[in-house]
Design a protein around this motif. Structure first.
Motif, mmCIF file in Angstrom:
data_model
loop_
_atom_site.group_PDB
_atom_site.id
_atom_site.type_symbol
_atom_site.label_atom_id
_atom_site.label_comp_id
_atom_site.label_asym_id
_atom_site.label_seq_id
_atom_site.Cartn_x
_atom_site.Cartn_y
_atom_site.Cartn_z
ATOM 1 N N LEU A 147 4.256 -8.920 -5.161
ATOM 2 C CA LEU A 147 3.767 -9.305 -6.482
ATOM 3 C C LEU A 147 4.057 -8.159 -7.436
ATOM 4 N N ALA A 148 4.420 -8.491 -8.672
ATOM 5 C CA ALA A 148 4.757 -7.439 -9.634
ATOM 6 C C ALA A 148 4.288 -7.815 -11.036
ATOM 7 N N ASP A 149 3.629 -6.859 -11.709
ATOM 8 C CA ASP A 149 3.352 -6.918 -13.146
ATOM 9 C C ASP A 149 2.580 -8.169 -13.583
ATOM 10 N N VAL A 150 1.503 -8.487 -12.858
ATOM 11 C CA VAL A 150 0.661 -9.624 -13.241
ATOM 12 C C VAL A 150 -0.475 -9.128 -14.131
ATOM 13 N N SER A 151 -0.575 -9.697 -15.318
ATOM 14 C CA SER A 151 -1.663 -9.367 -16.245
ATOM 15 C C SER A 151 -2.303 -10.674 -16.722
ATOM 16 N N LEU A 176 4.995 -3.911 -0.015
ATOM 17 C CA LEU A 176 4.763 -3.598 1.394
ATOM 18 C C LEU A 176 5.394 -2.252 1.727
ATOM 19 N N PRO A 177 4.711 -1.450 2.539
ATOM 20 C CA PRO A 177 5.278 -0.150 2.929
ATOM 21 C C PRO A 177 6.436 -0.325 3.893
ATOM 22 N N PRO A 178 7.225 0.744 4.130
ATOM 23 C CA PRO A 178 8.299 0.674 5.126
ATOM 24 C C PRO A 178 7.707 0.274 6.491
ATOM 25 N N PRO A 179 8.460 -0.424 7.329
ATOM 26 C CA PRO A 179 9.891 -0.706 7.160
ATOM 27 C C PRO A 179 10.196 -1.946 6.312
ATOM 28 N N ALA A 180 9.142 -2.749 5.953
ATOM 29 C CA ALA A 180 9.416 -3.958 5.171
ATOM 30 C C ALA A 180 9.946 -3.596 3.791
ATOM 31 N N ASP A 227 -6.734 -6.997 0.032
ATOM 32 C CA ASP A 227 -5.574 -6.095 0.099
ATOM 33 C C ASP A 227 -5.668 -5.156 -1.100
ATOM 34 N N GLU A 228 -5.051 -3.992 -0.958
ATOM 35 C CA GLU A 228 -5.070 -3.017 -2.051
ATOM 36 C C GLU A 228 -3.781 -3.120 -2.871
#
Length: 228
Positions: free
Chosen positions: A24-28, A15-19, A58-59
């Motif tokens: 999600l990270a590194d899903v293959s 999520l962009p600032p301010p959050a 979502d992108e």
């Protein structure tokens, strides 16, 4: 080696600032045509985020999604969402009749469906004679069947299922699960099925992806992951 029907590599979203926090990270993962993967994990683990990234609701911040070898970012959104259908936890139907909901997608692409074909499609999902019914009169299970057929009438290559039975009572849940099982096998659909039910994952899936706090905690065959 055949090209996977669906593949993602190092997929993630921040999520962009301010959050400024990652969802999600590194899903293959890779799915051949006709394979079903269950995505499991506690609430907030990133399951629905993954689905939204797969058809660009979502992108992603990083990573790629390939549909039959094509980067989905090169596809017009309308084409992508025809080829990658989605059924949500609750059936969000448009005001009007059952038939109007079923033909919405094809109509957007200039394809008309005769009433006899609509009747056949509805009979196939246990809704014979429902074409002229107002969607406001449907039960939860009936509405979800309409949502499923609305997705399938576009002949998608991949079907995303975001806990499609969790909002239903026991009888409707078993009926919709059985319907999906038969449609998936009959149409040889590639599916990503988000579920909280380990038993549902055991019955429906070839593979399982387990998420925890936005990261992959396990990925492999259903028998292997669920045994662990």
């Amino acid at each position: 080696m055949p090209v996977p029907m669906l593949a993602c590599s190092q997929l993630g979203r921040v999520l962009p600032p301010p959050a400024s926090r990652f969802l999600l990270a590194d899903v293959s993962l890779e799915l051949a045509r006709g394979e079903v993967i269950a995505v499991v994990g506690p609430s907030g683990s990133g399951k629905s985020t993954l689905l939204r990234l797969l058809n660009r609701l979502d992108e992603p911040t990083n990573g790629t999604v390939l549909l039959n070898g094509t980067d989905v970012r090169t596809l017009p959104p309308r084409e992508l969402r025809r080829r990658v259908g989605i059924v949500m936890q609750r059936a969000y139907l448009f005001p009007g009749t059952v038939a109007e909901n079923v033909i919405f997608g094809p109509r957007q692409h200039g394809r008309m469906i005769p009433s006899t074909e609509i009747d056949d499609l509805l009979t196939h999902v246990g809704l014979s004679g429902f074409a002229t019914r107002d969607v406001l009169t449907l039960s939860g299970g009936e509405a979800q069947r309409v949502a499923i057929m609305r997705a399938l009438v576009n002949n998608p290559e991949v079907l995303l299922l975001d806990e499609p039975t969790s909002a239903l009572d026991d009888a409707a849940r078993l009926g919709v699960q059985s319907l999906l099982e038969s449609l998936i096998r009959e149409r040889h659909l590639t599916c990503v099925w988000v579920t909280h039910s380990i038993e549902q994952a055991r019955v429906m899936a070839d593979k399982v992806l387990a998420l925890e706090s936005g990261r992959v905690s396990a990925y492999g065959s259903a028998a292997e992951v669920l045994r662990a």
